[in-house]
Scaffold this motif. Structure first.
Motif, short mmCIF file in Angstrom:
data_model
loop_
_atom_site.label_atom_id
_atom_site.label_comp_id
_atom_site.label_asym_id
_atom_site.label_seq_id
_atom_site.Cartn_x
_atom_site.Cartn_y
_atom_site.Cartn_z
N HIS A 539 -8.55 -17.46 -37.47
CA HIS A 539 -8.64 -18.91 -36.38
C HIS A 539 -10.35 -18.97 -37.20
N GLY A 540 -10.50 -18.87 -38.72
CA GLY A 540 -11.37 -18.45 -39.88
C GLY A 540 -12.37 -17.85 -39.98
N ASN A 541 -12.01 -16.75 -38.74
CA ASN A 541 -12.98 -15.24 -38.67
C ASN A 541 -13.17 -14.57 -40.13
N ASN A 542 -14.23 -13.93 -40.54
CA ASN A 542 -13.27 -13.96 -42.07
C ASN A 542 -14.67 -12.78 -41.68
N ASN A 543 -14.50 -12.14 -40.62
CA ASN A 543 -14.42 -10.16 -40.56
C ASN A 543 -14.89 -9.98 -39.49
N VAL A 544 -13.69 -9.68 -39.24
CA VAL A 544 -12.77 -9.19 -38.11
C VAL A 544 -12.72 -7.49 -37.78
N TYR A 545 -14.27 -7.12 -38.09
CA TYR A 545 -14.19 -5.65 -38.48
C TYR A 545 -14.80 -5.00 -36.83
N CYS A 546 -15.10 -5.90 -36.02
CA CYS A 546 -15.29 -5.55 -34.17
C CYS A 546 -14.09 -6.41 -33.88
N GLN A 547 -13.71 -6.92 -33.51
CA GLN A 547 -12.24 -7.51 -33.58
C GLN A 547 -10.93 -6.94 -32.98
N ASP A 548 -11.24 -5.53 -32.19
CA ASP A 548 -9.69 -5.30 -31.66
C ASP A 548 -8.68 -6.01 -31.12
N ASN A 549 -8.35 -6.71 -30.61
CA ASN A 549 -7.70 -7.69 -29.49
C ASN A 549 -6.58 -9.27 -30.60
N GLU A 550 -6.37 -9.67 -29.69
CA GLU A 550 -5.26 -10.66 -30.58
C GLU A 550 -6.33 -12.19 -31.66
N LEU A 551 -7.07 -11.90 -31.66
CA LEU A 551 -7.57 -12.37 -33.02
C LEU A 551 -6.97 -11.97 -33.90
N ALA A 552 -7.20 -10.25 -33.94
CA ALA A 552 -6.68 -10.01 -35.29
C ALA A 552 -5.48 -9.69 -36.16
N TRP A 553 -4.97 -8.95 -33.97
CA TRP A 553 -4.33 -8.51 -34.54
C TRP A 553 -2.37 -9.54 -34.91
N ILE A 554 -1.93 -9.26 -35.89
CA ILE A 554 -1.03 -10.17 -36.06
C ILE A 554 0.75 -10.48 -35.07
N ASP A 555 0.49 -12.01 -35.18
CA ASP A 555 1.30 -12.81 -33.80
C ASP A 555 2.44 -13.05 -34.57
N TRP A 556 3.22 -12.04 -33.69
CA TRP A 556 4.83 -12.34 -34.00
C TRP A 556 5.51 -13.54 -34.06
N GLU A 557 4.86 -13.51 -32.72
CA GLU A 557 5.94 -14.72 -32.55
C GLU A 557 5.52 -16.17 -33.58
N ARG A 558 4.28 -16.05 -33.80
CA ARG A 558 4.88 -17.81 -35.34
C ARG A 558 5.26 -17.22 -36.35
N ALA A 559 5.38 -15.71 -36.72
CA ALA A 559 6.23 -15.37 -37.36
C ALA A 559 7.86 -16.21 -37.71
N GLU A 560 7.91 -16.76 -36.19
CA GLU A 560 9.09 -17.28 -35.86
C GLU A 560 9.50 -18.93 -36.01
N GLN A 561 8.07 -18.91 -36.33
CA GLN A 561 8.64 -20.71 -36.57
C GLN A 561 8.98 -21.40 -38.03
#
Length: 701
Positions: A539-561
């Protein structure tokens, strides 16, 4: 508070100075710690509840190594050190036996750091700052080292030993790749056990990559300022233990879990490459905590300034590891060999590697560390990848590393991005990058594979965001948007961020395919960022070094689209073509045909050979590249000996192409980025829409 008096146990024996660390021999444990300037070293033993039960002064000091042997110690024993010596920050010494210290050679670290003033060698808030001396015991706030039993049954495991010209790297994060995967059990997500799950391994092998490059897995520390904001050090570039896997990545609580993951990857034909951070540690500058190296022998492990109280900060993190010191260099070399021989990894990517090659006078490709690795019979045989820059003097060294090394090629990234964004004047640079960057790497027998080509990496936009955002959106990081790169060479193609506009979505999808094709059809070693194969977004964050959450984790549900599955299929097609056609991954630099025989021809869309004026025409956005497969394949080559033509149109308007080379008739479309199928007309012409490319094949005659 004064230190408690401990009675020296009589059972400790002399032991040996080698190997360093805590070594279980089946009967007892040998403890050995390097410290050139210490006056006394105490081994501290803890029970399972974390209580300090015993302190034992190591009885011997041999060749700057303190050592002792405990015949009744066993695997699982928790321990740490207290090191005595001068507390003289102005002279570079910061010994403080009130501080429990982690063993630099600890094979396992148990528990997490709890931030408290007790962790600092000086008294926070004192008028003399770090010149003061803090007497509080830090043990209650420190993790523990643990003795390990290295025994493990590898069975018939064999390293894939993938040749460089066949290597395709997939950069991933242990937690990011697994935390949202529906097939991974909840209690295994975010750990090494999750990485060996069949669903993930099958995804990687089906995709066609050959190596998984994991962001740092060495034990690291979460910065206090991040924890105070409800954030964490997600990426892990804050190491404190260079032999121990990060505790949060162990669901089973034993280092065998890492070995099980490697064995599973190898069984599937996948190599494991570790991103390693030997340029600095988590102890920061003179105002940082005392956790390990700083309290063991500060002047030996860190590069200090002319004023020995202060640290040289070529890393931007507060300190810089000193590999010109024999003890520090030995630790790094021992760590690397341990991960290859004991944990069986297949290579390393070195963060800020220029620092590792910097001597007192500056960067030197024949420095102590690079020479040591090059002559090492173990390390010289694995994959070695440098990030060839840092923020120190002369820090940008792309192409300057010694033979045997590959390097992250940021010029490939920037040129490819600018090319497909439609920037003018990119063709000469693109030609150099597409052919393996010979201008940077063709020396001392280095090969095109020395160029690690990438469009995106963990640091920066994902591929989806690169074509969806004009600007970074990093407010969630708590730094008012000041962090992260500003020079992204990105385009939102009409709307900033997410949109339902079908024309914008179609163009973004096409641009992602263009960038993926540029990456995977170029000479060199490609690196794909995890999730880019199906359009993962931050979502436009280009430095997720501190985001241990769904912002950085790969969304595998999206991969099914449907759109995501189509993009993944496109990547699989690209990698299949790369395997099938040896011309796409040569182990020698291509020879420009010019007016004579050669490996590559550069043509205008009209079918004429590119002239000097054509290359420097800043308005030119179209090009034809012919890889000539008519000449006999070199002995090293593998794959089909077929000529290929790549038609590129980075402009916004349609372009007509004529591919006219004697003896070659290009009619077969192998790959294209526009959704509508392309056809050759009766006059042998191809028409490409704007922002597209097409790969054609012809039989050689």
């Amino acid at each position: 508070m004064a230190l408690r008096k401990w009675t020296q146990t009589s059972r400790v024996r002399e032991g040996l100075p080698y190997p360093l660390g805590a070594s279980w021999d089946g009967l007892g444990v040998n403890f050995a710690l390097y410290s050139r300037h210490a006056t006394k070293v105490e081994l501290c033993l803890f029970d399972a509840r974390g209580r300090e039960k015993e302190r034992i002064a190591l009885p011997e000091y041999t060749d700057e190594i303190w050592h002792g042997y405990l015949p009744d110690a066993r695997p699982g024993q928790r321990y740490g050190y207290r090191v005595h010596g001068p507390y003289a920050p102005d002279a570079g010494h910061r010994f403080n036996p009130n501080k429990l210290l982690l063993d630099p050679y600890a094979k396992q670290i148990v528990g997490e750091l709890k931030w408290a003033p007790h962790l600092f060698g000086y008294t926070i808030g004192h008028r003399d700052r770090d010149l003061s001396f803090d007497r509080r015991d830090s043990a209650a706030y420190m993790p523990r080292c643990a003795v390990v039993d290295p025994a493990f049954s590898w069975g018939n495991e064999r390293a894939p030993a993938t040749l460089w010209d066949r290597t395709v790297i997939y950069e991933a994060h242990v937690r990011g790749l697994t935390m949202r995967h529906p097939s991974v059990p909840q209690d295994e997500r975010g750990t090494f056990s999750a990485l060996r799950h069949d669903a993930l391994v099958d995804h990687l092998t089906h995709l066609g990559v050959t190596a998984v490059e994991l962001l740092p897995v060495h034990a690291f520390i979460d910065d206090q300022y991040l924890l105070d904001q409800g954030l964490r050090n997600y990426w892990g570039y804050n190491s404190i233990g260079f032999f121990a896997p990060h505790p949060r990545y162990l669901s089973q609580g034993t280092v065998a879990e890492f070995k099980q993951m490697v064995a599973r990857m190898h069984h599937a034909g996948l190599e494991v490459i570790l991103d390693v951070v030997y340029n600095h540690t988590a102890e920061g500058n003179e105002l940082g905590p005392t956790l390990s190296f700083k309290g063991i022998d500060n002047t030996s492990y860190y590069r200090l300034g002319d004023d020995r109280r202060y640290y040289i900060n070529d890393t931007g993190t507060g300190n810089t590891f000193d590999l010109t010191n024999a003890g520090a260099l030995r630790m790094v070399m021992d760590s690397l060999r341990y991960w290859v021989t004991e944990m069986r990894v297949d290579g390393f990517r070195f963060d800020l590697a220029t620092i590792l090659g910097r001597e007192k006078h500056g960067f030197d490709p024949s420095c102590s560390f690079l020479d040591a690795v090059r002559q090492d019979p173990v390390l010289s045989q694995v994959k070695l990848i440098a990030e060839p820059w840092d923020i120190g003097p002369g820090g940008y060294q792309l192409g300057a590393f010694a033979p045997g090394w590959a390097e992250w090629n940021d010029r490939f990234r920037d040129t490819s991005r600018a090319l497909w964004r439609g920037d003018g004047g990119q063709l000469p640079g693109f030609a150099a990058r597409f052919t393996g960057s010979a201008d940077l790497f063709d020396h001392h027998g280095r090969r095109p594979s020395a160029s690690i080509n990438f469009i995106t990496a963990h640091d920066g936009f994902t591929l989806h965001d690169l074509v969806s955002y004009q600007h970074k959106h990093n407010l969630a990081n708590g730094e008012d948007g000041r962090d992260g790169h500003d020079h992204n060479l990105s385009s939102n193609h009409g709307v900033e961020g997410e949109t339902d506009d079908p024309s914008i979505l179609a163009l973004r999808a096409q641009q992602m395919r263009n960038l993926l094709a540029t990456l995977l059809l170029s000479q060199g070693t490609p690196m794909l960022l995890a999730g880019d194969e199906f359009g993962h977004t931050q979502h436009g964050n280009n430095n997720v070094y501190c985001q241990d959450n769904e912002l950085a984790w790969i969304d595998w549900e999206r991969a099914e689209q449907p759109a995501a599955q189509a993009q993944a299929a496109f990547v699989r097609r690209l990698l299949l073509l790369r395997r099938r056609y040896g011309l796409l991954r040569r182990n020698r630099f291509l020879r420009d045909a010019g007016q004579h025989s050669g490996d590559i021809h550069w043509l205008t869309p009209e079918g004429h050979r590119m002239q000097e004026a054509d290359w420097h025409d800043g308005e030119r956005r179209a090009l034809t590249i012919v890889l000539d497969g008519r000449s006999p394949a070199p002995a090293h080559a593998s794959g089909r000996n077929v000529s290929l033509a790549l038609l590129i149109n980075t402009g916004g308007s349609p372009q007509v192409y004529r591919v006219a080379l004697e003896g070659m008739d290009f009619r077969k479309v192998l790959l294209q980025t526009p959704e509508l199928p392309l056809h050759q007309d009766d006059e042998g012409l191809w028409e490409l829409p704007g922002h597209s490319l097409c790969l054609l094949a012809a039989s050689s005659s």
